[in-house]
Design an enzyme around this catalytic site. Structure first.
Site, short mmCIF file in Angstrom:
data_model
loop_
_atom_site.label_atom_id
_atom_site.label_comp_id
_atom_site.label_asym_id
_atom_site.label_seq_id
_atom_site.Cartn_x
_atom_site.Cartn_y
_atom_site.Cartn_z
N SER A 290 1.01 -0.86 -0.30
CA SER A 290 0.08 -0.22 -0.16
C SER A 290 1.14 1.51 -0.05
O SER A 290 1.81 1.61 -0.75
CB SER A 290 -0.70 -0.05 1.03
OG SER A 290 -2.08 1.03 1.54
N LEU A 291 0.32 1.99 0.32
CA LEU A 291 1.22 3.38 1.06
C LEU A 291 2.46 3.19 1.16
O LEU A 291 3.21 4.12 0.13
CB LEU A 291 1.15 4.51 2.27
CG LEU A 291 1.37 6.08 2.34
CD1 LEU A 291 1.13 6.47 1.19
CD2 LEU A 291 0.98 6.64 4.03
#
Length: 625
Positions: A290-291
């Site tokens: 993800s991030l």
């Protein structure tokens, strides 16, 4: 006991944990854990089950044993049968415990007896019937375990470490990345034992928990959060707020430095405990989720929004001012331009002198061999930063090979956070399907480097349909029912396939309108064609002759594959296969966190980590597990 104080901690479980012998506690080396794991030292074991006695009783028996038999030779093995008769052999020593007592018939014949009333009565009755005390109610004890440790029991040396970086939500569920890494490690061990057991490479996964140490705004956001629906708001503050922090110029550097320092700390700690790792050419890979993919990318490339802003200002200054100006104003602007150019030359010379006198410290203390992105929004961030497709198929367009040898983007087709990277390098790859990741139980899968790119659109005759007609005849995901799910028959029997296809067709009519909302669409007709077909219909990978080109604008061969001149040097986008009876609506909710325990992902990761050894050795055994 005085000698035990000076004993150094003992490494266990492949060096991931240490045991404090004096305190009897086990704790992890590379991450923090609030609860210590209690450790019991085994000295006396029950015959047959080889379970250790309670440590308190075991210590008392050991002390009594040493007092009576110190210096006497014990037998070297435990081949003596329990049924060996000791009738007529009185105990040479007895020792009373709280609820039991121990009889020594010799240095290596030790029995434990219960002093409970029922046990005493049973013992008396059996002895009157002619049975011995030991054979009737005694439990044979052994000093030491049945198997002695050898040097071969030591785990193999780690030659490849993998840092596992989490994304958002770690504040909400602290320690989650440790559990996720443990699941990934366990899946990798299963794959290793089956497919790569004969290889010298040993891969170790280490969690990188960077969020909990950050201060950021303290509790300011919490203080301004309304109390209504507090649970939902707290969940959003603990998860989605990380994205806002990263886009903030005030807190972005804190997030970057937090992850950078934790990566370097873990690497230095690992090398200090494994001094031969660098000398023997140990490799380092990063798996980000993800991030975490975006932050890791920015650390490796050194991207900074301030630098981008300075470049934009410089471009604006270089643009000519086309409004009318007097001669004096024009003359002053020319002098200003010459002065700025001279100042820039001096700054560059000064920067060169500084660079020659001191080398810039790299952000990471190691070179990244493989950078695996899972459920990554990195492509969106790069697109918003102005990255546009080029005309070469090199990975250097977005991530130079000198920084990272290989970039691989793993995603589930229904993951709402994941985006593709290949179309940012070559635009026409938006109409080329990602590489399908092999199921872990696929027999003799085709190596990824041998899989040719194929187009996404349904099979049509390109010569009989014009470009506009071809686009108009493809149904829209909103107006048409969901087509049959993509099926891959590599590891499915004909009988099983027929039953599964029947079950899938039942769900087709029930969830058509609902599932179609998750079909990806675009404003351009060509991209809409490719995206719709990617979601709704997929041709088998093993049938290249059935794939054709949606439009006539892209060069293609007669087989339907892309011309080699327009291919990427290495494929980057790799897509997990959907389940045959999988709900896309439910998958959109769960797919973003489904990578950790996936055996398909584990096999994919290990395939590339063992690749350098695989190229110089025989093909690994890829029979079904």
């Amino acid at each position: 006991m005085v000698e035990l104080v000076n004993i150094e901690p003992v490494c266990v479980r492949g060096g991931l944990y240490e045991v404090d012998v004096t305190q009897g506690e086990c704790y992890p080396v590379y991450w923090n854990q609030a609860d210590k794991i209690p450790v019991m030292r085994g000295q006396w074991f029950i015959d047959g089950t080889w379970q250790p006695l309670e440590e308190e009783e075991s210590n008392l028996i050991e002390q009594e044993h040493l007092n009576c038999f110190r210096g006497q030779q014990m037998q070297e093995n435990f081949d003596i049968e329990v049924s060996k008769s000791i009738d007529g052999k009185d105990a040479v020593h007895s020792f009373k415990l709280s609820r039991n007592h121990v009889d020594w018939h010799s240095v290596d014949e030790v029995y434990l007896y219960s002093d409970a009333t029922t046990s005493k009565i049973a013992r008396t009755v059996t002895q009157k019937l002619g049975f011995s005390k030991a054979s009737s109610s005694g439990t044979r004890l052994h000093r030491g375990y049945v198997e002695e440790a050898t040097l071969e029991d030591k785990p193999s040396q780690t030659t490849h470490i993998v840092f596992v970086v989490h994304g958002i939500g770690q504040k909400m569920d602290q320690g989650r990345i440790i559990k996720n890494t443990a699941m990934m490690r366990e899946a990798a061990r299963k794959i290793e034992e089956r497919h790569f057991s004969n290889y010298a490479t040993h891969v170790e996964f280490l969690p990188v928990e960077w969020r909990s140490k950050l201060t950021l705004d303290g509790d300011t956001v919490d203080s301004i959060t309304p109390d209504k629906v507090r649970g939902l708001r707290d969940m959003l503050n603990s998860s989605a707020m990380d994205i806002m922090y990263y886009t903030s110029p005030l807190y972005r550097d804190e997030l970057v430095k937090g992850l950078q320092q934790e990566l370097n700390r873990l690497y230095s700690l690992f090398c200090s405990r494994n001094p031969d790792f660098e000398e023997k050419g140990g490799k380092v890979s990063i798996v980000s989720h993800s991030l975490g993919c975006v932050i890791t990318y920015d650390i490796m490339t050194g991207w900074n929004p301030v630098r981008l802003y300075e470049q934009l200002l410089q471009k604006e200054e270089e643009l000519p001012d086309e409004r009318w100006m007097s001669y004096e104003e024009r003359h002053l602007l020319d002098e200003l331009y010459i002065t700025k150019r001279r100042l820039k030359e001096i700054e560059e010379r000064l920067h060169g002198l500084k660079a020659s006198s001191m080398t810039q410290t790299p952000a990471l203390k190691f070179k990244v061999e493989n950078f695996f992105c899972m459920g990554s929004p990195l492509a969106v961030f790069l697109a918003l930063r102005g990255i546009r497709p080029g005309n070469t198929g090199s990975q250097d367009h977005i991530l130079p090979r000198e920084i990272c040898n290989r970039l691989l983007n793993i995603f589930h087709p229904t993951d709402p956070v994941a985006y593709r990277l290949e179309p940012l390098i070559l635009k026409h790859y938006s109409n080329i399907s990602p590489v399908q990741i092999h199921w872990y139980n696929t027999s003799n899968p085709l190596p990824y480097e041998h899989m040719k790119p194929s187009f996404l659109n349904p099979a049509k005759e390109p010569t009989s349909v014009s470009e506009n007609e071809g686009i108009s005849t493809i149904p829209s995901p909103v107006t048409s029912p969901v087509l049959s799910r993509r099926h891959y028959g590599e590891s499915i029997t004909n009988i099983g396939k027929a039953s599964i296809l029947g079950a899938a067709s039942i769900g087709k009519g029930l969830g058509g309108m609902l599932f179609s909302r998750f079909g990806r669409s675009s404003t351009t007709p060509s991209s809409e064609t490719s995206k719709d077909s990617m979601e709704d219909e997929k041709k088998p990978v093993a049938s290249p002759s059935a794939t054709t080109v949606a439009t006539q604008t892209l060069p293609h061969s007669s087989s339907g594959f892309l011309d080699s001149a327009l291919e990427l040097d290495h494929r980057i986008d790799f897509e997990l296969r959907e389940g045959l009876v999988e709900s896309r609506y439910w998958s959109a909710v769960t797919s973003h966190t489904a990578y950790w325990s996936s055996l398909d992902v584990a096999l994919f990761l290990l395939t590339f980590m063992y690749k350098h050894e695989h190229d110089n050795d025989a093909k690994p055994n890829l029979d079904p597990i």
